[in-house]
Design an enzyme around this catalytic site. Structure first.
Site, PDB file in Angstrom:
ATOM      1  N   SER A 137     -34.723 -34.800 -56.050  1.00 10.25           N
ATOM      2  CA  SER A 137     -34.309 -36.310 -56.266  1.00 10.25           C
ATOM      3  C   SER A 137     -35.270 -37.038 -55.366  1.00 10.25           C
ATOM      4  CB  SER A 137     -32.830 -36.705 -56.185  1.00 10.25           C
ATOM      5  OG  SER A 137     -32.699 -38.072 -55.948  1.00 10.25           O
ATOM      6  N   TYR A 151     -25.676 -36.670 -50.314  1.00 14.35           N
ATOM      7  CA  TYR A 151     -26.428 -35.955 -51.593  1.00 14.35           C
ATOM      8  C   TYR A 151     -27.963 -36.056 -51.132  1.00 14.35           C
ATOM      9  CZ  TYR A 151     -28.293 -36.508 -56.216  1.00 14.35           C
ATOM     10  OH  TYR A 151     -29.296 -36.252 -57.390  1.00 14.35           O
TER      11      TYR A 151
HETATM   12  P1  NAP Z   1     -25.600 -34.884 -65.565  1.00 20.89           P
HETATM   13  O1  NAP Z   1     -25.809 -35.462 -67.025  1.00 20.89           O
HETATM   14  O2  NAP Z   1     -24.401 -35.155 -64.821  1.00 20.89           O
HETATM   15  O3  NAP Z   1     -25.485 -33.371 -66.090  1.00 20.89           O
HETATM   16  C1  NAP Z   1     -25.149 -32.239 -64.878  1.00 20.89           C
HETATM   17  C2  NAP Z   1     -25.356 -31.127 -65.668  1.00 20.89           C
HETATM   18  O4  NAP Z   1     -24.948 -29.971 -64.535  1.00 20.89           O
HETATM   19  C3  NAP Z   1     -24.223 -30.751 -66.907  1.00 20.89           C
HETATM   20  O5  NAP Z   1     -24.876 -30.024 -67.686  1.00 20.89           O
HETATM   21  C4  NAP Z   1     -23.162 -29.846 -66.099  1.00 20.89           C
HETATM   22  O6  NAP Z   1     -22.456 -29.389 -66.985  1.00 20.89           O
HETATM   23  C5  NAP Z   1     -23.804 -29.122 -65.240  1.00 20.89           C
HETATM   24  N1  NAP Z   1     -23.163 -28.903 -64.025  1.00 20.89           N
HETATM   25  C6  NAP Z   1     -22.549 -29.745 -62.921  1.00 20.89           C
HETATM   26  N2  NAP Z   1     -21.881 -28.887 -62.264  1.00 20.89           N
HETATM   27  C7  NAP Z   1     -21.895 -27.686 -62.409  1.00 20.89           C
HETATM   28  C8  NAP Z   1     -21.763 -26.435 -61.719  1.00 20.89           C
HETATM   29  N3  NAP Z   1     -20.935 -26.361 -60.728  1.00 20.89           N
HETATM   30  N4  NAP Z   1     -22.099 -25.387 -62.302  1.00 20.89           N
HETATM   31  C9  NAP Z   1     -22.661 -25.286 -63.566  1.00 20.89           C
HETATM   32  N5  NAP Z   1     -23.213 -26.630 -64.285  1.00 20.89           N
HETATM   33  C10 NAP Z   1     -22.763 -27.711 -63.555  1.00 20.89           C
HETATM   34  O7  NAP Z   1     -26.690 -34.950 -64.562  1.00 20.89           O
HETATM   35  P2  NAP Z   1     -28.217 -35.140 -64.354  1.00 20.89           P
HETATM   36  O8  NAP Z   1     -28.417 -36.602 -64.279  1.00 20.89           O
HETATM   37  O9  NAP Z   1     -28.964 -34.436 -65.778  1.00 20.89           O
HETATM   38  O10 NAP Z   1     -28.767 -34.201 -63.331  1.00 20.89           O
HETATM   39  C11 NAP Z   1     -29.321 -33.010 -63.224  1.00 20.89           C
HETATM   40  C12 NAP Z   1     -30.106 -32.963 -62.058  1.00 20.89           C
HETATM   41  O11 NAP Z   1     -30.883 -33.856 -61.700  1.00 20.89           O
HETATM   42  C13 NAP Z   1     -29.165 -32.838 -60.919  1.00 20.89           C
HETATM   43  O12 NAP Z   1     -29.727 -31.922 -59.992  1.00 20.89           O
HETATM   44  C14 NAP Z   1     -29.336 -34.221 -60.351  1.00 20.89           C
HETATM   45  O13 NAP Z   1     -28.810 -34.076 -59.054  1.00 20.89           O
HETATM   46  C15 NAP Z   1     -30.883 -34.337 -60.487  1.00 20.89           C
HETATM   47  N6  NAP Z   1     -31.153 -36.013 -60.354  1.00 20.89           N
HETATM   48  C16 NAP Z   1     -30.655 -36.756 -61.334  1.00 20.89           C
HETATM   49  C17 NAP Z   1     -31.005 -38.163 -61.233  1.00 20.89           C
HETATM   50  C18 NAP Z   1     -30.385 -39.069 -62.150  1.00 20.89           C
HETATM   51  O14 NAP Z   1     -30.752 -40.469 -61.990  1.00 20.89           O
HETATM   52  N7  NAP Z   1     -29.782 -38.761 -63.272  1.00 20.89           N
HETATM   53  C19 NAP Z   1     -31.911 -38.486 -60.264  1.00 20.89           C
HETATM   54  C20 NAP Z   1     -32.284 -37.682 -59.545  1.00 20.89           C
HETATM   55  C21 NAP Z   1     -31.755 -36.377 -59.536  1.00 20.89           C
HETATM   56  P3  NAP Z   1     -20.847 -29.689 -67.749  1.00 20.89           P
HETATM   57  O15 NAP Z   1     -21.157 -31.022 -68.566  1.00 20.89           O
HETATM   58  O16 NAP Z   1     -20.379 -28.353 -68.468  1.00 20.89           O
HETATM   59  O17 NAP Z   1     -20.084 -29.978 -66.262  1.00 20.89           O
END
Ligand code: NAP
Length: 242
Positions: A137, A151
């Site tokens: 991130s 985080y």
């Molecule tokens: P998201 O929409 O909340 O999706 C999270 C995914 O991770 C879901 O598939 C969830 O599965 C899964 N997950 C959560 N906890 C888990 C665990 N303990 N074991 C296995 N799977 C798990 O999040 P996202 O925004 O796509 O984020 C994806 C990555 O990008 C993360 O590493 C996040 O830190 C990073 N990121 C996101 C942003 C942003 O603005 N969105 C910015 C920077 C970085 P379930 O639905 O089955 O729980």
């Protein structure tokens, strides 16, 4: 030989977009997820519709046995060529002094220990030409004051994991890179108590808007592709200028 890639957290958000994009690019894809079976099955159906092979495994990355099960199941798709370390969580947005120890431990468990354990499985199985992409991130370099400093600190550890592992695995021909997204429109923000964050933050993003999951998926797909054959240890910001 067709590429075979594991995407952790592939049921929603950036992981789901990445799984779909990789299928479009010719990968067979195994997705791990924690609890959203319906969403995971929908991603698998979309991948299969492209003619690629796909499977979904409930695999909580805080549980070493479930990680092992995910990597074992993926062998049904063929020899592993890639890992996208993506499953991540935040905790309730708020001042540092309000952070609860349980939330801190969970953020470290999923975003760091889970990444390390998955990378370890991948490093044991990948061969020359294989690649790992860690999803970090921009928080790692911005610090996320007033939101989730812990985080941000853990995401900085993901960047360091990328740098060190890239050097350690380079002699084996395995590349390790990182994509550092900015603010992306996914459910992550609602889960941290700020569902409107992609819109409310738009004013401080140089490109004037939040990103879409597909815009991160493209960067991840490039880092896994032969076009990135000379790229390792890179931390690629995809953040609209943040
Ligand atoms: P998201 O929409 O909340 O999706 C999270 C995914 O991770 C879901 O598939 C969830 O599965 C899964 N997950 C959560 N906890 C888990 C665990 N303990 N074991 C296995 N799977 C798990 O999040 P996202 O925004 O796509 O984020 C994806 C990555 O990008 C993360 O590493 C996040 O830190 C990073 N990121 C996101 C942003 C942003 O603005 N969105 C910015 C920077 C970085 P379930 O639905 O089955 O729980």
């Amino acid at each position: 030989m067709d590429p075979v890639t594991i995407v952790t957290g592939g049921s929603r958000g950036i992981g789901a977009a990445t799984a779909r994009r990789l299928a479009h690019d010719g990968h067979h894809v195994a997705i791990g997820y924690r609890r959203d079976h319906t969403a995971a099955n929908a991603v698998v159906a979309d991948i299969r519709a492209t003619g690629r092979r796909a499977l979904a495994v409930p695999a909580d990355t805080t549980d070493p046995d479930q990680i092992q099960a995910l990597f074992d199941a993926a062998t049904d798709l063929g020899p592993l060529t890639g890992l996208v370390n993506n499953a991540g969580v935040t905790s309730p947005i708020g001042p540092f002094t309000d952070l609860r120890a349980d939330d801190l431990r969970h953020v470290v468990d999923v975003n760091l220990i889970g990444y390390v354990l998955c990378a370890q499985h991948a490093a044991r199985r990948l061969t020359r030409g294989g690649a790992i992409v860690n999803v970090s991130s921009v928080a790692a370099t911005l610090g996320s004051p007033g939101e989730y400093v812990h985080y941000a600190a853990v995401k900085a550890a993901t960047d360091t994991l990328t740098i060190g592992l890239a050097k350690e695995l380079a002699p084996t021909g395995i590349r390790v890179n990182c994509v550092a997204p900015g603010i992306i429109r996914t459910e992550l923000h609602a889960l941290s108590g700020a569902p409107d964050r992609p819109d409310t933050a738009a004013g401080r993003i140089p490109l004037g808007r939040a990103g879409e999951p597909d815009e991160i998926a493209g960067a991840i797909a490039w880092l896994l592709s032969p076009d990135a054959s000379y790229t390792t240890g890179a931390i690629l910001r995809v953040s609209g200028g943040l």
